[in-house]
Design an enzyme around this catalytic site. Structure first.
Site, PDB file in Angstrom:
ATOM      1  N   ARG A 298       0.698  -1.114   0.043  1.00  0.00           N
ATOM      2  CA  ARG A 298      -0.186   0.082  -0.183  1.00  0.00           C
ATOM      3  C   ARG A 298       0.963   1.524   0.271  1.00  0.00           C
ATOM      4  O   ARG A 298       1.210   2.141   1.728  1.00  0.00           O
ATOM      5  CB  ARG A 298      -0.864  -0.276   1.178  1.00  0.00           C
ATOM      6  CG  ARG A 298      -1.809  -1.026   1.563  1.00  0.00           C
ATOM      7  CD  ARG A 298      -3.060  -0.804   2.857  1.00  0.00           C
ATOM      8  NE  ARG A 298      -3.969  -1.344   2.442  1.00  0.00           N
ATOM      9  CZ  ARG A 298      -4.256  -3.003   3.327  1.00  0.00           C
ATOM     10  NH1 ARG A 298      -3.442  -3.016   3.545  1.00  0.00           N
ATOM     11  NH2 ARG A 298      -5.678  -2.913   3.040  1.00  0.00           N
ATOM     12  N   ARG A 334       0.781  -1.683  -5.573  1.00  0.00           N
ATOM     13  CA  ARG A 334       0.001  -0.811  -5.808  1.00  0.00           C
ATOM     14  C   ARG A 334      -0.205   0.498  -6.074  1.00  0.00           C
ATOM     15  O   ARG A 334       1.030   1.407  -5.357  1.00  0.00           O
ATOM     16  CB  ARG A 334      -1.498  -0.719  -4.081  1.00  0.00           C
ATOM     17  CG  ARG A 334      -2.657  -0.080  -4.832  1.00  0.00           C
ATOM     18  CD  ARG A 334      -3.600  -0.631  -4.362  1.00  0.00           C
ATOM     19  NE  ARG A 334      -3.643   0.082  -2.862  1.00  0.00           N
ATOM     20  CZ  ARG A 334      -4.356   0.321  -1.672  1.00  0.00           C
ATOM     21  NH1 ARG A 334      -5.504  -1.136  -1.806  1.00  0.00           N
ATOM     22  NH2 ARG A 334      -4.251   0.771  -0.941  1.00  0.00           N
ATOM     23  N   GLU A 433     -12.371  -4.388  -6.418  1.00  0.00           N
ATOM     24  CA  GLU A 433     -12.666  -4.294  -5.713  1.00  0.00           C
ATOM     25  C   GLU A 433     -14.470  -3.653  -5.474  1.00  0.00           C
ATOM     26  O   GLU A 433     -15.187  -3.045  -4.229  1.00  0.00           O
ATOM     27  CB  GLU A 433     -12.191  -3.434  -4.606  1.00  0.00           C
ATOM     28  CG  GLU A 433     -11.578  -2.425  -4.978  1.00  0.00           C
ATOM     29  CD  GLU A 433     -10.496  -1.837  -4.533  1.00  0.00           C
ATOM     30  OE1 GLU A 433     -10.200  -1.718  -3.213  1.00  0.00           O
ATOM     31  OE2 GLU A 433      -8.888  -0.958  -4.688  1.00  0.00           O
ATOM     32  N   ASN A 456     -12.082  -5.457   1.025  1.00  0.00           N
ATOM     33  CA  ASN A 456     -12.430  -5.231   2.297  1.00  0.00           C
ATOM     34  C   ASN A 456     -13.487  -3.990   1.349  1.00  0.00           C
ATOM     35  O   ASN A 456     -14.314  -3.538   1.916  1.00  0.00           O
ATOM     36  CB  ASN A 456     -11.224  -3.899   2.599  1.00  0.00           C
ATOM     37  CG  ASN A 456      -9.870  -4.770   3.005  1.00  0.00           C
ATOM     38  OD1 ASN A 456     -11.066  -5.965   3.751  1.00  0.00           O
ATOM     39  ND2 ASN A 456      -8.768  -4.555   3.332  1.00  0.00           N
ATOM     40  N   ASP A 457     -13.498  -3.061   0.277  1.00  0.00           N
ATOM     41  CA  ASP A 457     -13.763  -2.378  -0.485  1.00  0.00           C
ATOM     42  C   ASP A 457     -15.223  -2.852  -0.823  1.00  0.00           C
ATOM     43  O   ASP A 457     -16.290  -1.892  -1.167  1.00  0.00           O
ATOM     44  CB  ASP A 457     -12.840  -1.886  -1.543  1.00  0.00           C
ATOM     45  CG  ASP A 457     -12.612  -0.403  -0.998  1.00  0.00           C
ATOM     46  OD1 ASP A 457     -12.846   0.141   0.485  1.00  0.00           O
ATOM     47  OD2 ASP A 457     -11.581   0.223  -0.731  1.00  0.00           O
ATOM     48  N   ARG A 467     -17.155   0.649   6.021  1.00  0.00           N
ATOM     49  CA  ARG A 467     -16.277  -0.379   6.561  1.00  0.00           C
ATOM     50  C   ARG A 467     -15.579   0.409   7.788  1.00  0.00           C
ATOM     51  O   ARG A 467     -14.929   0.043   8.305  1.00  0.00           O
ATOM     52  CB  ARG A 467     -15.331  -0.443   5.859  1.00  0.00           C
ATOM     53  CG  ARG A 467     -14.305   0.875   5.117  1.00  0.00           C
ATOM     54  CD  ARG A 467     -13.119   0.362   3.617  1.00  0.00           C
ATOM     55  NE  ARG A 467     -11.740  -0.530   4.552  1.00  0.00           N
ATOM     56  CZ  ARG A 467     -10.766  -0.081   3.238  1.00  0.00           C
ATOM     57  NH1 ARG A 467     -10.538  -0.032   1.768  1.00  0.00           N
ATOM     58  NH2 ARG A 467     -10.117  -1.093   3.977  1.00  0.00           N
TER      59      ARG A 467
END
Ligand code: PEP
Ligand code: MG
Length: 576
Positions: A298, A334, A433, A456-457, A467
């Site tokens: 990330r 990413r 996502e 997650n998304d 979230r």
């Protein structure tokens, strides 16, 4: 002794004294004053302005010497707010007219200023709201005689208790000073919770009124696996938790015994188990826990807790280090995913009503090719030092993928012109996502080299559940039949087009859900490093046939609860 229930955010148990950090919003008392107090109140106001000025100049000096003059210039705007005659005179005249304490009057005047600026169409002036708020809070803090200690200044090991912590607050924590944390708000897959897992700091979020119940100095037990906080435990509770801590250690040791063995099912299928990281120095933890690569780096955390943006060379050196240290294992970088709950002060992103649905991730990068291409060039340059791949976050359809690839080709051309080496065949993946991407996975699979599912998304957007919001956390269900169907569609579409599909959301590291994902055919699982030994242990305890049966079984069920109960029962059977 009191017990608070929250959301389990990062597992582990810790005990220690609480350290409460206040909200940066102050409760300002409204007090009537008489004429005789007016000179004193004016004096208090003037002293606060002087103190605030001194603080800002001090900060400006530090930033200037550490980061350079340009970065320090942003504080000039703060100093100008302090010298604003209109503001000062309005506070003094209202003080005389309304006869209320100066802190209250000042807050009212600030509110008026902010609302006037908010209505102005000019983007530059709108951005000044942040400056006004920042200086306003400083002045107010000085008027009220409050101090806010930075998390990096902590001297003893404590458990932080706060209304909320931003991902950058969490990133600034040191594990040797912070034994755990508890927040009033937040969700399981908020980036604050994800950071806590990375740092191996036990955490409970969404413990609704923790800051009202807990005081600094209270002794706490934080159970980050169950989402429980015990305030001032009695001896029996302390003893019980000590036993549990020991048991947890025993279980962890069992899992750790297989950490360096490959993740192969009992019938011989090799599964790729990778780690998620936020910072380059996490690679040692990644290796220590037996990961076979990095499935999600990330990179936006690189921009946090600094006033400037990293240069191309800084990006390059970080990526080169990760690529070289992990080589020959793959590393998926990413590209910048800011927005949502991750804000970067450098980019002055306007305030949005719904940041998770707004100018986020690839949307921001496509609008700012200068920032995007700088990062792409750095990734490309680093690609000769190891096995690098890149992927784009928040792709919602094929056009975005094409636009991003167009900029990637431009970045490649720019390097070619300068004869800089890079891997021209670097694999380029799309994160899946957003529901629209999940439903058009067959189209995207034609032009992506691989997929990585951002569960997650995907869960947040498919189920319309924030979230990071504890109020709706009960609806945030990875085992919802809608999610399982979407994931099945993504995996089947990827395999039809002969590309690999992984998952880098938290769901991939949840044992009972991982069983289902394995059965659905997921090729790669990426998770916080600490979870890897358990996942390897699980995969080595099952056949692919068993996992397929489990996946088929859950696809026939109609509620999340049924899916969860079914998968948990199977997990128990398998692990004994
Ligand atoms: C995801 O959404 O699942 C993901 C891995 O990305 P992030 O958590 O950083 O949004
Ligand atoms: Mg995401």
């Amino acid at each position: 002794m009191k017990e608070l229930k929250g959301i389990a955010a990062a597992s582990g148990i810790s005990t220690g004294p609480a350290y409460k950090i206040g909200r940066e919003e102050f409760v300002v008392p409204k007090e009537e004053i008489d004429d005789s107090q007016i000179p004193l109140q004016i004096q208090l106001f003037e002293e606060s302005l002087i103190k605030t000025r001194r603080e800002i100049i001090e900060l400006q000096k530090r930033i200037s010497s550490e980061m350079g003059k340009d970065e320090a210039q942003i504080f000039d705007a703060h100093l100008l707010v302090l010298e604003d005659r209109m503001l000062i005179e309005e506070v003094i005249s209202r003080l005389k007219r309304d006869r209320l304490n100066v802190a209250f009057i000042f807050q009212e005047v600030m509110k008026k200023y902010v609302s006037v600026f908010a209505k102005i169409e000019d983007e530059y002036l709108k951005e000044r709201i942040a400056d006004i708020n920042d200086v306003g809070r400083r002045i107010l803090r000085n008027l009220l005689g409050k101090e806010r200690k930075g998390l990096s200044e902590l001297k003893e090991k404590v458990i932080i208790v706060a209304h909320d912590l931003s991902p950058s607050d969490t990133a600034a924590m040191h594990k040797d000073r912070v034994a755990g944390f508890v927040t009033d708000v937040g969700g399981k897959t908020s980036h604050t919770a994800i950071m806590a897992k990375s740092l191996e700091i036990p955490a409970v979020v969404g413990a609704e009124n923790a800051t009202q119940i807990i005081n600094t100095g209270d002794i706490l037990i934080v159970d980050g696996a169950l989402g429980v906080v015990i305030v001032n435990p009695d001896q029996a509770a302390l003893d019980l938790y000590r036993v549990q801590e020991k048991e947890l250690k025993g279980i962890a040791e069992k899992f750790l015994s297989v950490k360096d063995l490959p993740a192969i099912t009992k019938d011989g299928s090799k599964i790729e188990i990778n780690a998620n990281i936020e910072f380059p120095d996490e690679v040692s933890a990644v290796k220590m826990h037996g990961a076979e690569g990095i499935g999600l780096y990330r990179t936006e955390f690189f921009y946090m807790n600094r006033k400037d943006s990293p240069s191309e060379d800084e990006h390059y050196l970080a990526y080169k280090y990760v690529a070289e240290t992990m080589s020959p294992y793959p590393v998926i970088i990413r590209t910048l995913d800011l927005g949502g709950d991750k804000f970067l002060s450098q980019f002055k992103i306007p305030h949005e009503m719904q940041p998770f649905l707004g100018w986020r991730a690839i949307r921001f990068c496509l609008a700012r090719p200068d920032i995007f291409k700088l990062q792409l060039r750095a990734i490309l340059r680093a690609s000769v030092h190891g096995n690098l791949k890149l992927m784009y976050p928040m792709i919602s359809g094929i056009e975005e993928l094409r636009q991003a690839n167009k900029l990637l080709n431009e970045a490649k051309d720019e390097l070619r012109k300068k004869s800089v080496a890079f891997d021209d065949d670097i694999q380029v993946g799309a994160m899946i996502e957003v529901p629209s991407a999940a439903l058009t996975a067959d189209i995207l699979a034609q032009e992506a080299d691989f997929f990585s599912i951002g569960s997650n998304d995907l869960i947040q957007y498919s189920l319309a559940v924030d979230r990071a919001n504890e109020k709706v956390a009960y609806l945030y269900e990875p085992s919802h039949p809608a999610i399982l169907r979407l994931i099945k569609n993504i995996i089947d579409s990827a395999h039809k087009a002969d590309i690999n599909v992984g998952m880098c959301g938290e769901m991939a590291g949840e044992p009972s859900l991982a069983l289902i994902l394995l059965g659905l055919g997921l090729d790669e699982f990426s998770m916080p490093p600490q979870v890897i030994p358990e996942l390897k242990y699980l995969i080595r305890s099952i056949t692919l046939g068993q996992a397929k049966d489990i996946a088929e079984g859950v696809l026939r069920l109609s509620t999340s609860r049924e899916v969860e109960e079914y998968a948990q029962a199977k997990l128990k059977e398998i692990l004994g």
